[in-house]
Write a protein that holds these residues in place. Structure first.
Motif, PDB file in Angstrom:
ATOM      1  N   LEU A  69      56.818  34.993  24.195  1.00 31.18           N
ATOM      2  CA  LEU A  69      56.211  35.705  25.600  1.00 31.18           C
ATOM      3  C   LEU A  69      55.252  36.670  25.777  1.00 31.18           C
ATOM      4  N   SER A  70      55.058  37.158  26.583  1.00 32.15           N
ATOM      5  CA  SER A  70      54.165  38.686  26.255  1.00 32.15           C
ATOM      6  C   SER A  70      54.785  39.698  25.672  1.00 32.15           C
ATOM      7  N   SER A  71      53.853  40.427  25.566  1.00 25.72           N
ATOM      8  CA  SER A  71      54.097  41.695  25.586  1.00 25.72           C
ATOM      9  C   SER A  71      55.110  42.712  26.307  1.00 25.72           C
ATOM     10  N   LYS A  72      55.438  41.658  27.282  1.00 26.39           N
ATOM     11  CA  LYS A  72      56.702  42.786  28.288  1.00 26.39           C
ATOM     12  C   LYS A  72      57.280  42.207  28.192  1.00 26.39           C
ATOM     13  N   SER A  73      58.398  41.957  27.383  1.00 22.87           N
ATOM     14  CA  SER A  73      59.482  40.676  27.295  1.00 22.87           C
ATOM     15  C   SER A  73      60.335  41.199  26.565  1.00 22.87           C
ATOM     16  N   GLY A  74      61.840  40.736  27.152  1.00 20.04           N
ATOM     17  CA  GLY A  74      62.821  41.216  25.392  1.00 20.04           C
ATOM     18  C   GLY A  74      63.958  40.203  25.955  1.00 20.04           C
ATOM     19  N   GLY A  75      64.958  40.399  25.278  1.00 16.75           N
ATOM     20  CA  GLY A  75      66.443  39.646  25.700  1.00 16.75           C
ATOM     21  C   GLY A  75      67.449  40.605  26.010  1.00 16.75           C
ATOM     22  N   ILE A  76      68.429  40.036  26.547  1.00 16.48           N
ATOM     23  CA  ILE A  76      69.487  40.499  27.290  1.00 16.48           C
ATOM     24  C   ILE A  76      70.769  39.787  26.645  1.00 16.48           C
ATOM     25  N   ASN A  77      72.426  40.391  26.622  1.00 22.02           N
ATOM     26  CA  ASN A  77      73.564  39.309  26.632  1.00 22.02           C
ATOM     27  C   ASN A  77      73.551  39.025  27.742  1.00 22.02           C
ATOM     28  N   PRO A  78      74.120  37.940  27.629  1.00 18.79           N
ATOM     29  CA  PRO A  78      74.159  36.746  29.105  1.00 18.79           C
ATOM     30  C   PRO A  78      75.399  37.111  30.075  1.00 18.79           C
ATOM     31  N   GLU A  79      76.648  38.254  29.036  1.00 24.04           N
ATOM     32  CA  GLU A  79      77.396  39.187  30.001  1.00 24.04           C
ATOM     33  C   GLU A  79      76.327  39.458  30.878  1.00 24.04           C
ATOM     34  N   ASP A  80      75.410  40.305  30.363  1.00 27.36           N
ATOM     35  CA  ASP A  80      75.089  41.609  31.254  1.00 27.36           C
ATOM     36  C   ASP A  80      74.358  40.930  32.417  1.00 27.36           C
ATOM     37  N   TYR A  81      73.771  40.019  32.053  1.00 28.46           N
ATOM     38  CA  TYR A  81      72.854  39.051  33.694  1.00 28.46           C
ATOM     39  C   TYR A  81      72.779  39.829  34.639  1.00 28.46           C
ATOM     40  N   PHE A  82      74.169  39.658  35.495  1.00 26.26           N
ATOM     41  CA  PHE A  82      73.873  39.797  36.982  1.00 26.26           C
ATOM     42  C   PHE A  82      74.062  41.789  37.173  1.00 26.26           C
ATOM     43  N   GLN A  83      73.825  41.824  36.155  1.00 18.84           N
ATOM     44  CA  GLN A  83      73.260  43.671  36.085  1.00 18.84           C
ATOM     45  C   GLN A  83      71.888  43.619  36.245  1.00 18.84           C
ATOM     46  N   TYR A  84      71.694  43.001  35.743  1.00 19.48           N
ATOM     47  CA  TYR A  84      70.393  42.984  35.683  1.00 19.48           C
ATOM     48  C   TYR A  84      69.213  42.652  37.079  1.00 19.48           C
ATOM     49  N   VAL A  85      70.286  41.120  37.360  1.00 18.16           N
ATOM     50  CA  VAL A  85      70.041  40.696  38.802  1.00 18.16           C
ATOM     51  C   VAL A  85      70.308  41.058  39.736  1.00 18.16           C
ATOM     52  N   GLN A  86      71.071  42.569  40.056  1.00 20.00           N
ATOM     53  CA  GLN A  86      71.444  43.113  40.619  1.00 20.00           C
ATOM     54  C   GLN A  86      70.663  44.619  40.992  1.00 20.00           C
ATOM     55  N   LYS A  87      70.075  45.298  40.211  1.00 18.61           N
ATOM     56  CA  LYS A  87      68.935  45.558  39.318  1.00 18.61           C
ATOM     57  C   LYS A  87      70.021  47.437  38.924  1.00 18.61           C
ATOM     58  N   SER A  88      71.082  46.593  38.679  1.00 13.76           N
ATOM     59  CA  SER A  88      72.677  48.314  38.560  1.00 13.76           C
ATOM     60  C   SER A  88      71.238  48.786  37.153  1.00 13.76           C
ATOM     61  N   LYS A  89      70.910  47.800  36.647  1.00  8.36           N
ATOM     62  CA  LYS A  89      70.296  48.013  34.786  1.00  8.36           C
ATOM     63  C   LYS A  89      69.160  47.628  34.963  1.00  8.36           C
ATOM     64  N   ASN A  90      68.027  48.473  33.483  1.00  5.21           N
ATOM     65  CA  ASN A  90      66.977  48.357  33.835  1.00  5.21           C
ATOM     66  C   ASN A  90      66.738  47.974  32.529  1.00  5.21           C
ATOM     67  N   PHE A  91      65.821  46.823  32.654  1.00 10.27           N
ATOM     68  CA  PHE A  91      64.731  46.099  30.925  1.00 10.27           C
ATOM     69  C   PHE A  91      64.857  47.188  31.069  1.00 10.27           C
ATOM     70  N   GLU A  92      64.469  46.839  29.384  1.00  7.13           N
ATOM     71  CA  GLU A  92      64.097  47.143  28.163  1.00  7.13           C
ATOM     72  C   GLU A  92      63.077  46.205  27.512  1.00  7.13           C
ATOM     73  N   VAL A  93      61.911  47.265  27.107  1.00  7.29           N
ATOM     74  CA  VAL A  93      61.097  45.556  26.573  1.00  7.29           C
ATOM     75  C   VAL A  93      61.008  46.297  26.244  1.00  7.29           C
ATOM     76  N   ASN A  94      61.308  45.016  24.550  1.00  5.09           N
ATOM     77  CA  ASN A  94      60.911  44.459  23.278  1.00  5.09           C
ATOM     78  C   ASN A  94      59.730  44.453  22.812  1.00  5.09           C
TER      79      ASN A  94
END
Length: 807
Positions: A647-672
């Motif tokens: 993946l590119s340098s602007k990528s990362g991974g999240i816990n599946p249980e937190d998926y909807f928090q990111y989809v609804q933009k209630s949680k910000n992406f943290e790039v790995n």
């Protein structure tokens, strides 16, 4: 003389008691490289070019060209609504635009001379009519080159916004095609300008004739009989232009354009020189006969090009050239191989380019091996032809055809290839599958390979989700064309992996498999078996009704299959903020808006020279995971790890249980940003030990599922709106085929399928839309207006100056 190297026959024609020497006439007409002729042509072309831009007319036509081009390219063709740099649309827009603007440029080149009475003055001068005509033609060529250069800003801007390089060979071929098309239209314009005194009459006549030569190749004349329809398509400007703009300089098309231009210039020559004579006399009659003879010879030479199969493939990855993998297959042919192409005479004009392309491909195959014998069957539809074709495995396809101008009937067409080698045979019905048309070389080479080799290697594909047993039918169909494919169900109590299994394919589902089956797979690996493993750390299933609603961690014990080798599929969902899918949401019946979906990451190729990822643009996925790598454990097992995708340098991974928090933009992406996310790899034994097989691992299981491939196909068609569809399907399927041919040491036929037909994707499409419209069109328009104002102002200023003689 310039043409002394030509062996022109000593043909003499006796007309009205006088002999004409054709060779002397030809040498005299075409000896344009002597210094005096070059000087005359240069003076005339320069004078016309300066006069063209000495008035607002020249600048007005340039601006008109840019306006019409913009309306077609950005408006009707909707270039800004697609996500890829399909610059072929730009040259399609150029083709239609020059059909309007070039007649306006040529309408006065001779008509104006006639109207003002200066043509008679020219005819009395010692300058040759030939030099006068060619000088006018060269002037129009200069205007054409200037017009084509106006597209350079769009290309330069686009090259800065694409995720991969634009193919320079295709761009060059498209410019060549646009130049030849424009020159052909200019020859029509010069001819009608030589015929009429009135410039408007010349303009309208040129537009009508140009439109005719374009329409006859567009398929709009279906009411015509098929034989006439297909003949007109061959002499169409549009048909020959379209082929060159694919990236191929074909001798057929080049000779066509040269012949087309020569015929109209010869007509213009006669129309001008006849005014030199006050009445019809023997000399004028002789000239008329010689001009007509030259036209006939030119047409014969141009038509002879139809039998010449020479082309220059300028595409960077040889899209229209036989691959080295195909040549490897053809080298295995030791006995006569019969290839028969069936193309009934009632094939619609829309399919004629495919017929011509396929015929060219097959002639290339024939030229590579003397054991190949090609037969082309082009006959009228009849019961006899149908029976003969059916005996070779080719069946009629139903289409709507027009038998005459009054009646429409449903009939069948024959379009397919039959192959016969020793006691084996194969057939390809072209219209049976969309990929048969878009992938000629792969289909033909695969069929030949299956005929010439003794047997297909055995590949076993495992399924561990009995409720979704049919979700991989598209990929299994592709695999079965090259391999002897067998399926096993990992959920059964007892599986058997055949001893002659060369490759085992495992798609890890979301359920555990019996421990005994897991042990058998590990034993297969320990005994030197090759493995293609696709695992995913999360699944989108609701526990209660198993509908794809909520992402959950995958609990299958298959994810730990390679843990002792130092490879583990992470139980996460990866995202990529730079390379991701944009899915369409329909706004109205005709409009879509594209929504960013960061959890549809696009895997980047790690090493473009790897035999597995060569010609792969990238891998397209949904809700994929990452791969955890223990290099020390890998080395202890005697393997070397080679990353395939990342993946590119602007990528990362999240816990599946937190998926909807990111989809609804209630949680910000943290790039790995610390560790590179690897999403595909290859394990290769350190030594050539037969007890160690090779392993390909990819961190996604649904990238070749039926529903995902169909989704990608629909997205391609919405995004690109061109013939370049199936971009994602080709890349994803080609990766699997490449992997299997690599693991089995077979010829890498996947490289043929993976030939990159894709246009580069656009980065930052919103910004690009603004920049390409303001810069690509705004800059040329602004410069044209500015230069026009300065030059015309300067000219007006000079004309107002008072001449005073110095004492």
């Amino acid at each position: 003389m310039v043409f002394t190297f030509l062996k022109i026959p000593k043909i003499k024609i006796k007309i009205k008691e006088k002999e004409l020497s054709v060779d002397s006439f030809v040498k005299n007409f075409f000896s344009i490289l002597n210094p005096q002729s070059i000087y005359n042509i240069k003076v005339i072309a320069t004078k016309e070019f300066k006069q063209f831009f000495a008035t607002p007319l020249g600048y007005g036509l340039i601006i008109l060209y840019l306006i019409i081009f913009s309306l077609l390219f950005f408006g009707i063709f909707g270039y800004l609504k697609i996500q890829s740099a399909d610059l072929g649309l730009m040259f399609t827009a150029i083709g239609y635009t020059v059909a309007i603007v070039i007649p306006a440029v040529t309408m006065g080149v001779i008509s104006k001379e006639r109207n003002q009475g200066t043509l008679e003055l020219v005819l009395t001068k010692p300058i040759k009519i030939r030099d006068f005509l060619i000088g006018k033609f060269v002037f129009v060529q200069l205007v054409i080159l200037l017009i084509l250069c106006l597209q350079l800003p769009i290309i330069l801007i686009t090259s800065q916004f694409v995720q991969s390089a634009i193919d320079p060979g295709i761009i060059f071929a498209q410019f060549v095609g646009a130049y030849l098309l424009s020159s052909a239209i200019s020859s029509i314009g010069i001819t009608f300008s030589s015929l009429f005194k009135n410039e408007i009459t010349s303009l309208l006549s040129t537009i009508v004739v140009t439109a005719f030569f374009i329409i006859i190749g567009s398929g709009l004349l279906n009411p015509l009989p098929f034989r006439l329809d297909n003949f007109l398509a061959r002499i169409s400007l549009l048909s020959n232009y379209s082929f060159i703009t694919q990236g191929v300089i074909d001798v057929k098309s080049v000779l066509y354009f040269i012949g087309f231009i020569s015929v109209f210039l010869l007509l213009a020559y006669y129309l001008i020189i006849k005014d030199k004579f006050t009445r019809i006399n023997s000399k004028l009659t002789n000239i008329r006969v010689l001009v007509m003879l030259l036209i006939v010879i030119t047409l014969l030479i141009a038509n002879f090009g139809q039998f010449i199969n020479i082309k220059i493939d300028l595409t960077s990855n040889g899209l229209f050239t036989l691959s080295k993998e195909t040549e490897q297959v053809l080298s295995k042919i030791k006995s006569p191989l019969s290839i028969k192409l069936y193309a009934s005479n009632n094939i619609p004009v829309q399919l004629q380019p495919q017929v011509n392309t396929l015929e060219n491909w097959l002639r290339d195959y024939e030229s590579k091996n003397t054991n190949i014998k090609l037969t082309i069957v082009k006959e009228n539809m009849s019961n006899e032809l149908i029976e003969k074709a059916r005996a070779d495995g080719i069946y009629p396809s139903g289409v709507k055809v027009a038998e005459d101008q009054a009646t429409q009937v449903t009939a069948g067409i024959l379009f397919g290839i039959s192959l016969r080698y020793l006691d084996k045979s194969a057939s390809i019905n072209i219209l049976e599958d969309e990929q048969n048309i878009t992938d000629f070389e792969y289909k033909i080479t695969t069929s030949i390979y299956n005929l010439v080799r003794d047997k297909k290697p055995k590949v076993v594909i495992s399924k561990n989700d009995p409720k979704l047993n049919d979700k991989y039918t598209l990929i299994t169909k592709e695999i079965s064309e090259l391999f002897d494919l067998q399926e096993i169900d990992l959920q059964s109590n007892e599986i058997t992996i055949p001893n002659d299994t060369l490759i085992l394919i495992v798609f890890a589902g979301n359920v555990n498999i019996p421990e005994s089956n897991l042990i058998k797979i590990k034993n297969y690996l320990a005994n030197g078996g090759n493995l293609f493993f696709a695992g995913q750390g999360s699944n989108l299933y609701n526990i209660q009704d198993e509908t794809p609603i909520f992402p959950q961690k995958n609990s299958s014990n298959l994810l730990d299959l390679l843990s002792e080798y130092g490879i583990r599929i992470a139980k996460n969902i990866t995202f990529d903020l730079e390379n991701y899918m944009r899915y369409p949401e329909q706004v109205n019946l005709f409009e879509y808006k594209f929504v960013d979906f960061f959890f549809g990451p696009e895997f980047l190729v790690y090493d473009p020279n790897s035999s597995i990822t060569r010609n792969i643009f990238r891998l397209f996925t949904l809700w994929s995971s990452s791969i955890e790598i223990d290099k020390e454990l890998i080395e202890a097992k005697g393997y070397t790890v080679k990353p395939l995708f990342k993946l590119s340098s602007k990528s990362g991974g999240i816990n599946p249980e937190d998926y909807f928090q990111y989809v609804q933009k209630s949680k910000n992406f943290e790039v790995n940003s610390q560790n590179e996310i690897v999403s595909g790899l290859l394990l290769v034994p350190n030594t050539n030990n037969d007890k160690k097989g090779k392993i390909v691992v990819v961190s996604d299981t649904d990238f070749v599922e039926n529903n995902v491939l169909l989704l990608f196909n629909q997205l391609d068609q919405i995004e690109q709106r061109s013939f370049n569809t199936l971009r994602r399907i080709f890349n994803n399927i080609s990766f699997v085929i490449n992997s299997l041919t690599y693991l089995s040491n077979e010829i890498d036929l996947g490289q043929i399928k993976a030939k990159n037909r894709a246009f580069p994707l656009i980065k930052l499409p919103d910004i690009y839309s603004t920049v390409v419209t303001t810069g690509g069109i705004g800059i040329p328009v602004s410069l044209t207006i500015l230069i026009g104002i300065l030059r015309i102002s300067k000219r007006n200023k000079i004309t107002k100056q008072i001449y005073v003689q110095k004492k």
